[in-house]
Design an enzyme around this catalytic site. Structure first.
Site, PDB file in Angstrom:
ATOM      1  N   ARG A 130       5.509 -35.820   1.840  1.00  0.00           N
ATOM      2  CA  ARG A 130       5.661 -34.716   2.780  1.00  0.00           C
ATOM      3  C   ARG A 130       7.123 -34.295   2.890  1.00  0.00           C
ATOM      4  O   ARG A 130       8.022 -35.047   2.523  1.00  0.00           O
ATOM      5  CB  ARG A 130       5.149 -35.126   4.160  1.00  0.00           C
ATOM      6  CG  ARG A 130       5.968 -36.210   4.851  1.00  0.00           C
ATOM      7  CD  ARG A 130       5.352 -36.571   6.196  1.00  0.00           C
ATOM      8  NE  ARG A 130       6.087 -37.643   6.839  1.00  0.00           N
ATOM      9  CZ  ARG A 130       7.148 -37.444   7.657  1.00  0.00           C
ATOM     10  NH1 ARG A 130       7.577 -36.213   7.873  1.00  0.00           N
ATOM     11  NH2 ARG A 130       7.769 -38.463   8.220  1.00  0.00           N
ATOM     12  N   ARG A 134      20.758   7.354  38.816  1.00  0.00           N
ATOM     13  CA  ARG A 134      20.109   6.808  37.631  1.00  0.00           C
ATOM     14  C   ARG A 134      21.021   5.791  36.951  1.00  0.00           C
ATOM     15  O   ARG A 134      20.619   4.666  36.658  1.00  0.00           O
ATOM     16  CB  ARG A 134      19.760   7.928  36.672  1.00  0.00           C
ATOM     17  CG  ARG A 134      18.905   7.468  35.486  1.00  0.00           C
ATOM     18  CD  ARG A 134      19.730   7.365  34.229  1.00  0.00           C
ATOM     19  NE  ARG A 134      18.857   7.119  33.091  1.00  0.00           N
ATOM     20  CZ  ARG A 134      19.247   6.527  31.974  1.00  0.00           C
ATOM     21  NH1 ARG A 134      20.483   6.076  31.885  1.00  0.00           N
ATOM     22  NH2 ARG A 134      18.430   6.365  30.962  1.00  0.00           N
ATOM     23  N   ASP A 135      22.264   6.178  36.688  1.00  0.00           N
ATOM     24  CA  ASP A 135      23.194   5.293  35.994  1.00  0.00           C
ATOM     25  C   ASP A 135      23.523   4.064  36.838  1.00  0.00           C
ATOM     26  O   ASP A 135      23.564   2.942  36.332  1.00  0.00           O
ATOM     27  CB  ASP A 135      24.479   6.051  35.649  1.00  0.00           C
ATOM     28  CG  ASP A 135      24.219   7.201  34.686  1.00  0.00           C
ATOM     29  OD1 ASP A 135      23.222   7.114  33.945  1.00  0.00           O
ATOM     30  OD2 ASP A 135      24.985   8.177  34.676  1.00  0.00           O
ATOM     31  N   ALA A 136      23.770   4.298  38.123  1.00  0.00           N
ATOM     32  CA  ALA A 136      24.145   3.185  38.988  1.00  0.00           C
ATOM     33  C   ALA A 136      22.981   2.225  39.187  1.00  0.00           C
ATOM     34  O   ALA A 136      23.152   1.002  39.156  1.00  0.00           O
ATOM     35  CB  ALA A 136      24.632   3.711  40.336  1.00  0.00           C
ATOM     36  N   HIS A 137      21.796   2.778  39.377  1.00  0.00           N
ATOM     37  CA  HIS A 137      20.645   1.910  39.620  1.00  0.00           C
ATOM     38  C   HIS A 137      20.308   1.096  38.393  1.00  0.00           C
ATOM     39  O   HIS A 137      19.930  -0.074  38.475  1.00  0.00           O
ATOM     40  CB  HIS A 137      19.434   2.752  40.022  1.00  0.00           C
ATOM     41  CG  HIS A 137      18.283   1.937  40.531  1.00  0.00           C
ATOM     42  ND1 HIS A 137      17.335   1.394  39.696  1.00  0.00           N
ATOM     43  CD2 HIS A 137      17.950   1.548  41.778  1.00  0.00           C
ATOM     44  CE1 HIS A 137      16.457   0.718  40.415  1.00  0.00           C
ATOM     45  NE2 HIS A 137      16.795   0.791  41.673  1.00  0.00           N
ATOM     46  N   GLN A 138      20.466   1.694  37.216  1.00  0.00           N
ATOM     47  CA  GLN A 138      20.136   0.971  35.992  1.00  0.00           C
ATOM     48  C   GLN A 138      21.103  -0.180  35.744  1.00  0.00           C
ATOM     49  O   GLN A 138      20.727  -1.209  35.196  1.00  0.00           O
ATOM     50  CB  GLN A 138      20.160   1.935  34.804  1.00  0.00           C
ATOM     51  CG  GLN A 138      19.834   1.273  33.470  1.00  0.00           C
ATOM     52  CD  GLN A 138      19.602   2.292  32.383  1.00  0.00           C
ATOM     53  OE1 GLN A 138      18.821   3.206  32.533  1.00  0.00           O
ATOM     54  NE2 GLN A 138      20.289   2.142  31.274  1.00  0.00           N
TER      55      GLN A 138
END
Length: 308
Positions: free
Chosen positions: A1, A265-269
């Protein structure tokens, strides 16, 4: 093996041992697969380290739990064979090996240096591993000479004392075993307190625990003096009252540039999603509504979703 260490043979010979075995089992001859002894020339040096969820200080007893962080190492001359991932539940019912690294170099010293780097950069948190033990071996003066025997570990029992191990590495956090993962443990502790509060089991008095933010910690962002919310509704009001057709007409007839603000959008992401809750967002909602009342739309929540 085929042994677990077959990757060392593969790295120094360039022969896929597993594939070769399967082809021979299928009836292929050595000549058909180009396996001629005179042509097999080993090149360089290879070392394999098996990373297991074992505690060296408990005579390599297997550890159990859930891997909270799993990040592989990579780089020139490095081969990785493993199945680990963040969130993997480690049980005591199976082999404790989760990944094996094979380093290859032109010399023994170069190969050892590459393996050290791999073990330093590998991140496995949540369960005990034998990585500190492997680093103790790799940095031992006798091992670095390349002249050791199978009794090396028995003759150097201190290799298994990993709790206070320290190494001469560039990274201060990775040079001292007591510091490895210290920041992560602190962050997880603070996160647990923020979500679940101080544990009563440890003596916390529920009547003295502050669960709500005070104005001093998180104040409402108010409008400047003399400015009141107009409540005109902006472009959203047109959409609600006149529907899509009326909205499209208003856009076509608009004289000037229509702007979409992507701050939320940018800050939350990137930041807000991990540091602010809904109650914090509400504190600046009115200010945002007034400041951006004439904007075409606001994009938010980190995806292709538009709130107008």
């Amino acid at each position: 093996r085929i042994q677990v260490e077959h990757t060392v043979t593969e790295e120094v010979t360039g022969i896929d041992v597993v594939q070769t075995q399967i082809r021979i089992a299928g009836g292929a001859t050595f000549d058909e697969i180009g396996l001629v002894q005179e042509n097999i020339k080993p090149r360089g040096v290879a070392i394999q380290c098996r990373v297991t969820t074992e505690n060296p200080e408990r005579d390599f007893a297997p550890d159990t739990g859930v891997i909270s962080l799993y990040r592989h190492s990579a780089g020139a001359g490095i081969r990785m064979d493993g199945v680990g991932y963040t969130g993997l539940a480690i049980t005591p019912y199976f082999d404790s090996m989760i990944v094996k690294y094979t380093a290859r170099g032109s010399s023994f010293a170069e190969t050892v240096a590459r393996m050290k780097r791999v073990l330093i950069e590998c991140r496995i948190r949540g369960v005990k591993t034998n990585i500190p033990f492997l680093l103790n071996v790799m940095t031992h003066p006798q091992f670095e000479t390349g002249i050791v025997t199978t009794s090396f570990i028995d003759e150097n029992p201190d290799l298994k004392k990993v709790s206070e191990s320290a190494w001469d590495f560039a990274s201060d956090e990775q040079s001292d075993q007591r510091k490895v993962g210290a920041k992560e443990r602190l962050i997880r502790y603070l996160a647990n307190l923020a979500v679940n509060g101080h544990p009563v089991e440890l003596g916390a008095d529920p009547t003295k625990i502050q669960t709500e933010h005070t104005p001093a910690l998180s104040k409402v962002l108010t409008l400047p003096e003399g400015v009141s919310s107009s409540g005109t509704g902006g472009m959203r009001k047109i959409l609600l009252e006149e529907g899509p057709e009326g909205y499209a007409k208003a856009v076509r007839e608009h004289k000037g540039l229509l702007l979409m603000d992507t701050t939320w959008r940018d800050a939350h992401q990137s930041l807000l999603a991990t540091r602010m809750r809904t109650k914090e967002l509400e504190r600046c909602a009115e200010y945002t509504n007034e400041a951006l009342k004439d904007a075409f739309s606001l994009e938010m929540w980190g995806g292709a979703t538009f709130d107008v």
